[in-house]
Enzyme design. Structure first.
Site, PDB file in Angstrom:
ATOM      1  N   ASP A  68     -14.688   3.590  -4.411  1.00 14.40           N
ATOM      2  CA  ASP A  68     -15.016   4.559  -3.363  1.00 14.40           C
ATOM      3  C   ASP A  68     -15.038   5.949  -3.986  1.00 14.40           C
ATOM      4  O   ASP A  68     -14.869   6.099  -5.202  1.00 14.40           O
ATOM      5  CB  ASP A  68     -13.956   4.465  -2.248  1.00 14.40           C
ATOM      6  CG  ASP A  68     -14.532   4.808  -0.883  1.00 14.40           C
ATOM      7  OD1 ASP A  68     -15.390   5.700  -0.802  1.00 14.40           O
ATOM      8  OD2 ASP A  68     -14.112   4.182   0.101  1.00 14.40           O
ATOM      9  N   ASP A 117      -4.525  -5.654  -5.649  1.00 12.25           N
ATOM     10  CA  ASP A 117      -5.912  -5.855  -6.080  1.00 12.25           C
ATOM     11  C   ASP A 117      -6.854  -5.575  -4.917  1.00 12.25           C
ATOM     12  O   ASP A 117      -7.213  -6.478  -4.180  1.00 12.25           O
ATOM     13  CB  ASP A 117      -6.057  -7.306  -6.565  1.00 12.25           C
ATOM     14  CG  ASP A 117      -7.469  -7.627  -6.999  1.00 12.25           C
ATOM     15  OD1 ASP A 117      -8.294  -6.696  -7.088  1.00 12.25           O
ATOM     16  OD2 ASP A 117      -7.741  -8.819  -7.256  1.00 12.25           O
ATOM     17  N   LYS A 161      -9.634  -3.879  -5.618  1.00  8.64           N
ATOM     18  CA  LYS A 161     -10.888  -3.602  -6.341  1.00  8.64           C
ATOM     19  C   LYS A 161     -11.540  -2.357  -5.749  1.00  8.64           C
ATOM     20  O   LYS A 161     -12.672  -2.373  -5.262  1.00  8.64           O
ATOM     21  CB  LYS A 161     -11.819  -4.799  -6.338  1.00  8.64           C
ATOM     22  CG  LYS A 161     -11.217  -5.982  -7.071  1.00  8.64           C
ATOM     23  CD  LYS A 161     -12.213  -6.957  -7.566  1.00  8.64           C
ATOM     24  CE  LYS A 161     -11.526  -8.076  -8.318  1.00  8.64           C
ATOM     25  NZ  LYS A 161     -10.632  -8.894  -7.488  1.00  8.64           N
TER      26      LYS A 161
END
Ligand code: BMP
Length: 224
Positions: A66, A61, A63
């Site tokens: 980019d 994780d 998240k």
């Protein structure tokens, strides 16, 4: 049904070794989620050790949010460490972001789990206004799953209604954040993510067993 978030307390030294913790938990859980606290503390070696300690799915994780090339590179590194899925944000959009991540996911076999709503209250201030767009994106990139909050079961019900059975729903927010074990499953989630309730308990194995029992009881009741 139960995914344990292994978020070790960063400042506490020499708590339980991850491998011992996993040994206690493994028979009760469907998988593990690790994130930045785990990576900062245990690094790549920690992921390798976790991989050796369990055959259950490991979800990383980060998240991710980019540009596509950077996210794809991260995913390829994680693939070499034997992880099963990564979590990414949806707000970066498709072109030049999730498009590339999804290609890397298909090439490596590492699944994508997309955040469509979060468990904290502030999610309503921004993220929740875009749930339907995020769901469209999740379907477009053939995500393996989405994250939706146990703390707001109506969001889970909505996600299930929109996506049908095509994706898995992972729901954090059980225990310390207030939702009861089994409540997200009843709303349509496939997995409840539980962290501190288990990892901070004196007896994580027993706590995980008890949570499984509560999940099952509640699920049987809500299914009539
Ligand atoms: P806990 O059960 O200790 O509250 O931990 C929940 C876990 O789920 C944490 O690892 C957190 O990063 C994650 N999480 C969350 O709490 N809410 C979200 O909306 C998304 C998450 O990934």
């Amino acid at each position: 049904m139960l995914v344990v978030a292994l978020d070790p307390p960063v400042r506490e030294k020499g708590r339980r070794k991850t491998s011992l913790l996993v040994e206690e938990l493994d028979k009760y859980v469907s998988g593990y989620k690790i994130g930045l606290p785990f990576l900062i503390k245990h690094g790549r070696r920690g992921i390798r050790e976790l991989r050796k300690s369990t055959e259950k799915p490991i979800i990383v994780d980060l998240k991710l949010a980019d540009i596509g090339d950077v996210m794809a590179e991260v995913l390829r590194h994680l693939a070499r460490l034997g992880v099963d899925a990564v979590i990414a944000h949806a707000f970066t959009g498709y072109t030049g972001a999730l498009e590339d991540l999804s290609k890397a996911s298909m090439a490596t076999g590492v699944g994508l789990i997309i955040v469509v709503s979060m468990s904290h209250r502030g999610s309503e201030e921004y993220i929740d206004r875009h749930v339907d767009e995020f769901l469209e994106l999740a379907a477009r990139i053939r995500a393996k799953g989405v994250v939706a909050p146990a703390t707001r079961p109506r969001v889970i019900r909505h996600v299930r209604e929109v996506l049908g059975d095509t994706v898995e729903i992972y729901s954090p927010g059980i225990g310390i954040q207030g939702a009861e074990p089994g409540s997200a499953l009843c709303a349509g989630a496939n997995y409840e993510i539980v962290g501190r309730l288990i990892t901070r308990s004196g007896n994580p194995g027993e706590t995980a067993r008890a949570i499984r029992e509560m999940q099952l009881e509640r699920w049987l009741k809500c299914r009539g």
